[in-house]
Enzyme design. Structure first.
Site, PDB file in Angstrom:
ATOM      1  N   SER A  97       4.910  -0.901   4.072  1.00 43.49           N
ATOM      2  CA  SER A  97       5.056  -2.280   4.554  1.00 43.49           C
ATOM      3  C   SER A  97       5.018  -3.221   3.360  1.00 43.49           C
ATOM      4  O   SER A  97       4.293  -2.965   2.392  1.00 43.49           O
ATOM      5  CB  SER A  97       3.911  -2.659   5.494  1.00 43.49           C
TER       6      SER A  97
ATOM      7  N   GLU B 150      -8.924  -1.538   5.988  1.00 43.47           N
ATOM      8  CA  GLU B 150      -7.725  -1.826   6.787  1.00 43.47           C
ATOM      9  C   GLU B 150      -8.061  -1.784   8.283  1.00 43.47           C
ATOM     10  O   GLU B 150      -7.682  -2.667   9.046  1.00 43.47           O
ATOM     11  CB  GLU B 150      -6.631  -0.796   6.468  1.00 43.47           C
TER      12      GLU B 150
ATOM     13  N   GLU C 111      -5.201   8.764  17.604  1.00 45.17           N
ATOM     14  CA  GLU C 111      -5.816  10.099  17.648  1.00 45.17           C
ATOM     15  C   GLU C 111      -6.700  10.313  16.415  1.00 45.17           C
ATOM     16  O   GLU C 111      -7.808  10.863  16.513  1.00 45.17           O
ATOM     17  CB  GLU C 111      -4.724  11.193  17.697  1.00 45.17           C
TER      18      GLU C 111
ATOM     19  N   GLN D 266       0.861  -1.189   0.000  1.00 47.91           N
ATOM     20  CA  GLN D 266       0.000   0.000   0.000  1.00 47.91           C
ATOM     21  C   GLN D 266       0.893   1.233   0.000  1.00 47.91           C
ATOM     22  O   GLN D 266       1.560   1.505   0.998  1.00 47.91           O
ATOM     23  CB  GLN D 266      -0.854  -0.062   1.268  1.00 47.91           C
TER      24      GLN D 266
ATOM     25  N   SER E 192       1.272   6.617   2.332  1.00 52.88           N
ATOM     26  CA  SER E 192       1.958   7.624   3.153  1.00 52.88           C
ATOM     27  C   SER E 192       3.193   8.187   2.453  1.00 52.88           C
ATOM     28  O   SER E 192       3.878   7.492   1.713  1.00 52.88           O
ATOM     29  CB  SER E 192       2.412   7.010   4.479  1.00 52.88           C
TER      30      SER E 192
HETATM   31  C1  LIG Z   1       4.367  -0.386  11.316  1.00 54.01           C
HETATM   32  C2  LIG Z   1       3.804   0.603  10.352  1.00 54.01           C
HETATM   33  C3  LIG Z   1       3.372   0.163   9.106  1.00 54.01           C
HETATM   34  C4  LIG Z   1       2.876   1.071   8.172  1.00 54.01           C
HETATM   35  N1  LIG Z   1       2.540   0.619   6.933  1.00 54.01           N
HETATM   36  C5  LIG Z   1       2.135   1.500   5.989  1.00 54.01           C
HETATM   37  C6  LIG Z   1       1.867   1.050   4.654  1.00 54.01           C
HETATM   38  O1  LIG Z   1       2.016  -0.135   4.323  1.00 54.01           O
HETATM   39  N2  LIG Z   1       1.494   1.967   3.729  1.00 54.01           N
HETATM   40  C7  LIG Z   1       1.335   3.293   4.034  1.00 54.01           C
HETATM   41  O2  LIG Z   1       0.959   4.043   3.159  1.00 54.01           O
HETATM   42  N3  LIG Z   1       1.584   3.746   5.296  1.00 54.01           N
HETATM   43  C8  LIG Z   1       1.986   2.885   6.271  1.00 54.01           C
HETATM   44  N4  LIG Z   1       2.267   3.337   7.555  1.00 54.01           N
HETATM   45  C9  LIG Z   1       2.180   4.766   7.828  1.00 54.01           C
HETATM   46  C10 LIG Z   1       1.058   5.159   8.785  1.00 54.01           C
HETATM   47  O3  LIG Z   1      -0.203   5.094   8.174  1.00 54.01           O
HETATM   48  C11 LIG Z   1       1.397   6.590   9.268  1.00 54.01           C
HETATM   49  O4  LIG Z   1       2.586   6.503  10.009  1.00 54.01           O
HETATM   50  C12 LIG Z   1       0.296   7.170  10.118  1.00 54.01           C
HETATM   51  O5  LIG Z   1      -0.848   7.432   9.361  1.00 54.01           O
HETATM   52  C13 LIG Z   1       0.762   8.463  10.831  1.00 54.01           C
HETATM   53  O6  LIG Z   1       1.316   9.359   9.934  1.00 54.01           O
HETATM   54  P1  LIG Z   1       2.747  10.029  10.250  1.00 54.01           P
HETATM   55  O7  LIG Z   1       3.701   8.933  10.596  1.00 54.01           O
HETATM   56  O8  LIG Z   1       3.090  10.920   9.128  1.00 54.01           O
HETATM   57  O9  LIG Z   1       2.536  10.861  11.580  1.00 54.01           O
HETATM   58  P2  LIG Z   1       1.890  12.325  11.686  1.00 54.01           P
HETATM   59  O10 LIG Z   1       0.675  12.411  10.823  1.00 54.01           O
HETATM   60  O11 LIG Z   1       2.960  13.329  11.458  1.00 54.01           O
HETATM   61  O12 LIG Z   1       1.421  12.346  13.192  1.00 54.01           O
HETATM   62  C14 LIG Z   1       2.309  12.651  14.275  1.00 54.01           C
HETATM   63  C15 LIG Z   1       1.494  12.695  15.571  1.00 54.01           C
HETATM   64  O13 LIG Z   1       0.519  13.757  15.491  1.00 54.01           O
HETATM   65  C16 LIG Z   1      -0.790  13.245  15.742  1.00 54.01           C
HETATM   66  N5  LIG Z   1      -1.753  13.939  14.892  1.00 54.01           N
HETATM   67  C17 LIG Z   1      -1.613  14.230  13.570  1.00 54.01           C
HETATM   68  N6  LIG Z   1      -2.733  14.839  13.117  1.00 54.01           N
HETATM   69  C18 LIG Z   1      -3.601  14.901  14.156  1.00 54.01           C
HETATM   70  C19 LIG Z   1      -4.929  15.408  14.305  1.00 54.01           C
HETATM   71  N7  LIG Z   1      -5.574  15.967  13.274  1.00 54.01           N
HETATM   72  N8  LIG Z   1      -5.526  15.296  15.526  1.00 54.01           N
HETATM   73  C20 LIG Z   1      -4.863  14.733  16.570  1.00 54.01           C
HETATM   74  N9  LIG Z   1      -3.601  14.237  16.485  1.00 54.01           N
HETATM   75  C21 LIG Z   1      -2.984  14.325  15.297  1.00 54.01           C
HETATM   76  C22 LIG Z   1      -0.720  11.784  15.368  1.00 54.01           C
HETATM   77  O14 LIG Z   1      -1.728  11.033  16.029  1.00 54.01           O
HETATM   78  C23 LIG Z   1       0.684  11.419  15.823  1.00 54.01           C
HETATM   79  O15 LIG Z   1       0.687  11.130  17.200  1.00 54.01           O
HETATM   80  C24 LIG Z   1       2.779   2.452   8.513  1.00 54.01           C
HETATM   81  C25 LIG Z   1       3.194   2.895   9.782  1.00 54.01           C
HETATM   82  C26 LIG Z   1       3.707   1.982  10.673  1.00 54.01           C
HETATM   83  C27 LIG Z   1       4.171   2.494  12.035  1.00 54.01           C
END
Ligand SMILES: Cc1cc2nc3c(=O)[nH]c(=O)nc-3n(C[C@H](O)[C@H](O)[C@H](O)COP(=O)(O)OP(=O)(O)OC[C@H]3O[C@@H](n4cnc5c(N)ncnc54)[C@H](O)[C@@H]3O)c2cc1C
Length: 402
Positions: free
Chosen positions: A165, A248, A370, A130, A133
């Site tokens: 992933s 998902e 969140e 997928q 991100s």
């Molecule tokens: C093990 C793992 C597997 C993954 N696999 C995939 C995959 O296969 N494909 C893919 O596309 N992505 C994947 N991801 C990515 C995952 O979907 C993102 O990490 C996740 O959506 C958070 O985005 P970010 O890391 O950019 O954090 P950010 O969006 O930068 O968030 C940082 C912090 O701010 C908080 N925050 C952000 N916006 C808000 C809001 N509006 N209100 C309250 N709190 C908020 C978040 O909760 C978090 O605590 C994976 C992540 C992990 C850890």
């Protein structure tokens, strides 16, 4: 099993009799896998899917010509219950194809795409990842910056994805890209299938704390994608993304980790093990363990209830509630299991160490806790939406971090 469509309205005994020929019974004391952590045994999964595909047992609601058995929701629920009694190979490598891409293709794919991609998903011969991100698009996923520019019958994709992933071994990536930067950010997005071996796709591994090595960042430089591999309509990418993420979350939330997915009577094996090892002799430990157990059972019962009520329609925001519940139960057990072992729990080969190292990621993958709470608040409870300063503003006009 010979590929014929099986009779409808099978009883659970008939399903069990068919599965007995194909699978080994589950060891009731064995632990379930932790979302593939540390294993990635592709061959075991492929053999497992290969043995089930002719009978359509793995994806019973899919059409039989695509590896299913045309089952209705009630029969599929019976099959899922029956499957809980058998040893299941680790399906993690195949999860995106089976649980996300497959259902989306059935709804939105062209007949040609369904013919090309569904059966190889069902029999395990083609793995999907997928590609949603990006460094600047996680919780704010609509901020995706990967560009897709049209060139005749092809699209040219350029940008980068992260946290992909299964990227290390996937054949296909379901990739969200921007086809029109003059529209508001949710509107100018389109979904594509990108062949991971295409010229210009560079996959770099990211090793996770739990040892997983399938995790990647993906750099996409002038990659040509035929228009025939565009999934859904031009500009329909955000709707497809929301659908995919609901699948998902419902999938992660639909599992009762650690105690088996089948309904159980009595104590799960992990609680028995804690008790038998004398870890619950103190009242404080007992109380903490009971709290974990209650979370586990409530999650298990809510999951079973949701499965019984399922009418086969696509999951909606209730998947966010299921994910929150299931992740809380998983983390509670993983952290308590570590604590109860005391100093010995610090050893990397102590039981439950993998769960402990995997637990934090559960609150992030598939959308953070969140973000799930925001969805529940806005879409189920009807609370006021978050302030959105970029609503209606063209993506090209938005301030970017670089
Ligand atoms: C093990 C793992 C597997 C993954 N696999 C995939 C995959 O296969 N494909 C893919 O596309 N992505 C994947 N991801 C990515 C995952 O979907 C993102 O990490 C996740 O959506 C958070 O985005 P970010 O890391 O950019 O954090 P950010 O969006 O930068 O968030 C940082 C912090 O701010 C908080 N925050 C952000 N916006 C808000 C809001 N509006 N209100 C309250 N709190 C908020 C978040 O909760 C978090 O605590 C994976 C992540 C992990 C850890």
């Amino acid at each position: 099993m010979n590929g014929q469509t099986a009779p409808v309205d099978l009883t659970i005994d008939q399903i069990g009799a068919a599965l007995d020929d194909l699978l080994d019974r589950r060891d009731p004391n064995g632990s379930s896998t932790v979302l593939g952590a540390g294993s990635d045994d592709l061959e075991a999964g492929r053999r497992f899917l290969g043995s089930l595909v002719d009978g359509g047992w793995m994806v019973p609601t899919w059409p039989s010509r695509h590896g299913g058995r045309d089952a209705d929701a009630a029969e599929a629920a019976l099959i899922e219950t029956a499957m809980g009694g058998y040893a299941i190979a680790d399906m993690y490598p195949y999860g995106v194809g089976l649980n996300l891409v497959g259902p989306v293709l059935l709804e939105r794919g062209t007949p040609d795409q369904q013919d090309r991609w569904l059966r190889p998903i069902a029999d395990g011969s083609e793995i999907w990842c997928q590609m949603f991100s990006e460094p600047d698009a996680g919780s704010d996923l609509a901020n995706v910056g990967m560009r897709a520019d049209r060139d005749g019958d092809e699209w040219v994709l350029t940008g980068s994805k992260v946290w992909t992933s299964r990227g290390a071994y996937a054949r296909w990536g379901m990739c969200l890209a921007r086809t029109d930067a003059s529209l508001a950010k949710h509107r100018g997005l389109t979904m594509f299938a990108v062949e991971m071996s295409a010229p210009g796709v560079e996959v770099r591994p990211l090793v996770q704390i739990n040892g997983d090595r399938h995790f990647t960042e993906v750099f996409v430089s002038d990659v040509r994608v035929p228009d025939a591999d565009r999934i859904g309509d031009l500009g329909a990418g955000w709707g497809l993304t929301v659908e995919t993420l609901a699948h998902e979350r419902a999938t992660i939330g639909g599992r009762a980790f650690g105690g088996g997915d089948a309904e159980e009577v009595g104590l799960p094996s992990w609680l028995e093990e804690w008790r038998n090892a004398g870890r619950l002799d103190g009242p404080v430990e007992r109380q903490a363990a009971m709290r974990s157990f209650v979370e586990h059972r409530v999650n298990q019962m809510a999951t079973a209830r949701a499965a019984a009520l399922a009418d086969g329609s696509a999951p909606g925001p209730e998947g966010s509630m299921a994910k929150l519940r299931s992740v809380a139960a998983f983390k509670s057990r993983a952290y308590l299991g570590k604590n109860l072992r005391g100093a010995a729990g610090m050893l990397s080969d102590s039981p439950g160490h993998l769960e402990f190292l995997t637990a934090p990621s559960m609150s992030i993958r598939g959308g953070t806790d969140e973000v799930q709470r925001n969805i529940v608040g806005e879409r189920i409870l009807g609370l006021p939406g978050e302030p959105r300063v970029d609503k209606g503003v063209a993506y090209s006009e938005l301030k970017k971090s670089r």
